[in-house]
Write a protein that holds these residues in place. Sequence first.
Motif, PDB file in Angstrom:
ATOM      1  N   THR A 192     -64.018 -42.794  15.155  1.00  0.00           N
ATOM      2  CA  THR A 192     -64.370 -42.872  13.737  1.00  0.00           C
ATOM      3  C   THR A 192     -63.951 -41.601  12.999  1.00  0.00           C
ATOM      4  OG1 THR A 192     -66.279 -44.236  14.330  1.00  0.00           O
ATOM      5  CG2 THR A 192     -66.219 -43.356  12.100  1.00  0.00           C
ATOM      6  N   ALA A 193     -64.095 -40.459  13.650  1.00  0.00           N
ATOM      7  CA  ALA A 193     -63.633 -39.200  13.056  1.00  0.00           C
ATOM      8  C   ALA A 193     -62.139 -39.273  12.784  1.00  0.00           C
ATOM      9  CB  ALA A 193     -63.956 -38.032  13.984  1.00  0.00           C
ATOM     10  N   GLY A 194     -61.393 -39.820  13.738  1.00  0.00           N
ATOM     11  CA  GLY A 194     -59.950 -39.950  13.557  1.00  0.00           C
ATOM     12  C   GLY A 194     -59.596 -40.885  12.420  1.00  0.00           C
ATOM     13  N   LEU A 195     -60.340 -41.984  12.305  1.00  0.00           N
ATOM     14  CA  LEU A 195     -60.100 -42.955  11.226  1.00  0.00           C
ATOM     15  C   LEU A 195     -60.326 -42.310   9.864  1.00  0.00           C
ATOM     16  CD1 LEU A 195     -59.709 -45.858  10.131  1.00  0.00           C
ATOM     17  CD2 LEU A 195     -62.151 -46.232  10.552  1.00  0.00           C
ATOM     18  N   TYR A 196     -61.449 -41.633   9.709  1.00  0.00           N
ATOM     19  CA  TYR A 196     -61.777 -41.033   8.407  1.00  0.00           C
ATOM     20  C   TYR A 196     -60.881 -39.840   8.084  1.00  0.00           C
ATOM     21  CZ  TYR A 196     -65.786 -43.856   7.083  1.00  0.00           C
ATOM     22  OH  TYR A 196     -66.577 -44.888   6.659  1.00  0.00           O
ATOM     23  N   ALA A 197     -60.496 -39.096   9.090  1.00  0.00           N
ATOM     24  CA  ALA A 197     -59.625 -37.936   8.848  1.00  0.00           C
ATOM     25  C   ALA A 197     -58.248 -38.378   8.385  1.00  0.00           C
ATOM     26  CB  ALA A 197     -59.517 -37.103  10.119  1.00  0.00           C
ATOM     27  N   THR A 198     -57.672 -39.394   9.041  1.00  0.00           N
ATOM     28  CA  THR A 198     -56.327 -39.837   8.674  1.00  0.00           C
ATOM     29  C   THR A 198     -56.323 -40.600   7.353  1.00  0.00           C
ATOM     30  OG1 THR A 198     -56.661 -41.761  10.136  1.00  0.00           O
ATOM     31  CG2 THR A 198     -55.436 -39.890  11.027  1.00  0.00           C
ATOM     32  N   ARG A 199     -57.303 -41.467   7.145  1.00  0.00           N
ATOM     33  CA  ARG A 199     -57.380 -42.187   5.870  1.00  0.00           C
ATOM     34  C   ARG A 199     -57.727 -41.237   4.721  1.00  0.00           C
ATOM     35  NH1 ARG A 199     -60.562 -45.657   4.279  1.00  0.00           N
ATOM     36  NH2 ARG A 199     -59.115 -46.937   3.083  1.00  0.00           N
ATOM     37  N   GLY A 200     -58.335 -40.101   5.078  1.00  0.00           N
ATOM     38  CA  GLY A 200     -58.697 -39.115   4.067  1.00  0.00           C
ATOM     39  C   GLY A 200     -57.570 -38.177   3.686  1.00  0.00           C
ATOM     40  N   GLY A 201     -56.396 -38.366   4.294  1.00  0.00           N
ATOM     41  CA  GLY A 201     -55.223 -37.596   3.879  1.00  0.00           C
ATOM     42  C   GLY A 201     -54.698 -36.569   4.855  1.00  0.00           C
ATOM     43  N   LEU A 202     -55.400 -36.336   5.960  1.00  0.00           N
ATOM     44  CA  LEU A 202     -54.877 -35.377   6.938  1.00  0.00           C
ATOM     45  C   LEU A 202     -53.706 -36.020   7.680  1.00  0.00           C
ATOM     46  CD1 LEU A 202     -58.115 -33.736   8.394  1.00  0.00           C
ATOM     47  CD2 LEU A 202     -56.777 -33.116   6.371  1.00  0.00           C
ATOM     48  N   LYS A 203     -52.618 -35.268   7.821  1.00  0.00           N
ATOM     49  CA  LYS A 203     -51.381 -35.833   8.355  1.00  0.00           C
ATOM     50  C   LYS A 203     -51.179 -35.614   9.845  1.00  0.00           C
ATOM     51  CE  LYS A 203     -50.136 -37.184   4.244  1.00  0.00           C
ATOM     52  NZ  LYS A 203     -50.202 -38.626   3.893  1.00  0.00           N
ATOM     53  N   ASN A 204     -51.803 -34.615  10.395  1.00  0.00           N
ATOM     54  CA  ASN A 204     -51.533 -34.273  11.789  1.00  0.00           C
ATOM     55  C   ASN A 204     -52.857 -34.187  12.545  1.00  0.00           C
ATOM     56  OD1 ASN A 204     -50.063 -33.656  14.029  1.00  0.00           O
ATOM     57  ND2 ASN A 204     -49.438 -31.616  13.358  1.00  0.00           N
ATOM     58  N   VAL A 205     -53.364 -35.347  12.945  1.00  0.00           N
ATOM     59  CA  VAL A 205     -54.650 -35.434  13.624  1.00  0.00           C
ATOM     60  C   VAL A 205     -54.426 -36.035  15.011  1.00  0.00           C
ATOM     61  CG1 VAL A 205     -56.995 -36.354  13.559  1.00  0.00           C
ATOM     62  CG2 VAL A 205     -55.806 -35.794  11.416  1.00  0.00           C
ATOM     63  N   VAL A 206     -54.891 -35.354  16.035  1.00  0.00           N
ATOM     64  CA  VAL A 206     -54.695 -35.815  17.408  1.00  0.00           C
ATOM     65  C   VAL A 206     -56.039 -35.953  18.105  1.00  0.00           C
ATOM     66  CG1 VAL A 206     -53.723 -35.275  19.679  1.00  0.00           C
ATOM     67  CG2 VAL A 206     -52.402 -34.801  17.609  1.00  0.00           C
ATOM     68  N   LEU A 207     -56.229 -37.083  18.771  1.00  0.00           N
ATOM     69  CA  LEU A 207     -57.415 -37.329  19.581  1.00  0.00           C
ATOM     70  C   LEU A 207     -57.053 -37.100  21.044  1.00  0.00           C
ATOM     71  CD1 LEU A 207     -59.989 -40.155  19.286  1.00  0.00           C
ATOM     72  CD2 LEU A 207     -58.862 -39.802  21.467  1.00  0.00           C
ATOM     73  N   PHE A 208     -57.762 -36.184  21.686  1.00  0.00           N
ATOM     74  CA  PHE A 208     -57.523 -35.879  23.093  1.00  0.00           C
ATOM     75  C   PHE A 208     -58.556 -36.614  23.945  1.00  0.00           C
ATOM     76  CE2 PHE A 208     -55.708 -32.317  20.780  1.00  0.00           C
ATOM     77  CZ  PHE A 208     -54.485 -32.143  21.403  1.00  0.00           C
ATOM     78  N   GLU A 209     -58.086 -37.522  24.768  1.00  0.00           N
ATOM     79  CA  GLU A 209     -58.936 -38.297  25.666  1.00  0.00           C
ATOM     80  C   GLU A 209     -58.102 -38.617  26.899  1.00  0.00           C
ATOM     81  OE1 GLU A 209     -61.456 -39.759  27.711  1.00  0.00           O
ATOM     82  OE2 GLU A 209     -62.384 -39.632  25.721  1.00  0.00           O
ATOM     83  N   SER A 210     -58.558 -38.155  28.066  1.00  0.00           N
ATOM     84  CA  SER A 210     -57.751 -38.291  29.280  1.00  0.00           C
ATOM     85  C   SER A 210     -57.566 -39.738  29.710  1.00  0.00           C
ATOM     86  CB  SER A 210     -58.366 -37.474  30.425  1.00  0.00           C
ATOM     87  OG  SER A 210     -59.700 -37.854  30.647  1.00  0.00           O
ATOM     88  N   GLY A 211     -58.487 -40.624  29.333  1.00  0.00           N
ATOM     89  CA  GLY A 211     -58.339 -42.050  29.623  1.00  0.00           C
ATOM     90  C   GLY A 211     -58.159 -42.825  28.342  1.00  0.00           C
ATOM     91  N   MET A 212     -58.358 -44.129  28.421  1.00  0.00           N
ATOM     92  CA  MET A 212     -58.286 -44.928  27.208  1.00  0.00           C
ATOM     93  C   MET A 212     -59.549 -44.705  26.374  1.00  0.00           C
ATOM     94  SD  MET A 212     -55.444 -46.345  26.909  1.00  0.00           S
ATOM     95  CE  MET A 212     -55.832 -47.394  25.511  1.00  0.00           C
TER      96      MET A 212
END
Length: 312
Positions: A15-35
Amino acid sequence: MLDCAIIGGGPAGLTAGLYATRGGLKNVVLFESGMPGGQITQSSEIENYPGFFEHTKTGMDFMDTWQEQCFHFGLKHEMKRVERVAKTGKHFTVTLENGEKIEAMAVIVCTGSTPKRAGFKGEDEYFGRGVSTCATCDGFFYKNKPVTVLGGGDTALEEAFYLSNICSDVYVVHRRDTFRAAPSTVDRVKRKENIHLITDTVIEEVLGDAMGVSGVKLKDKEGKITQLDTPGLFVFVGHNVNNSVLKDENGTFICEMNEWGQVVVDLSMRTSVEGLFAAGDMRIEAPKQVVIAAGDGATAALQVISYIQEQA
């Protein structure tokens, strides 16, 4: 330089990734070793998420749509494990398991917590099929049925009281003769007629078949074995907070934590370190519900957007 690094791919992180990217941030990466997906993917049925009422859907089905939606708006997923986070000047350095270092303007940590296992026979085999660690999630499945609760702390007794309003009888099994919970909580539980306290006793084994749990085998301090027939067993023996990424090379936490290793945050998910946010089950006073974790993630992302704008 990343705008935002998100560590952890459960409901809070996605959800943080969804709101950050829809909010205009262009370079957002989610680090998760699995799915991505988090602990909820282990659930066999989702019933208490608003607007989602398809009983045939599992936790895995539920989270699949989240991933598709979040990645659609530009969130990137790096299938790598993060070793640690450090504040370096105005920015952060995220160190990955292979030694690679990545710079980020802001960081949201959503690595969650893991319920401790009690270690009795059959616990893993029947987990999700009658053995649960969440009364709010699964209590309704045992409406007007008897259940067993294992534990003697505040969480165990508070959850037992919650279950007593749904289930016909609640049997609380505790290995000692006194409870660690607050006296007021113990008193409230003792006054509830359908809560039965079984002290100086441990669970030896959970019993069941292909349909799920059918009961538990108990052992008291004298070694006497008895059987309690209940279709549900709720285990509350604590949580392990997944907080290792917030430790420096010397093993010291980089932000304020409480005595249980949970991250101290304010209502905006801000930690004691500027630009560092924590969301979901790893924060203080987390109710450990998907809907709350998602709200935490949204809150943290909105705060990151404001934080980065202030830095410009």
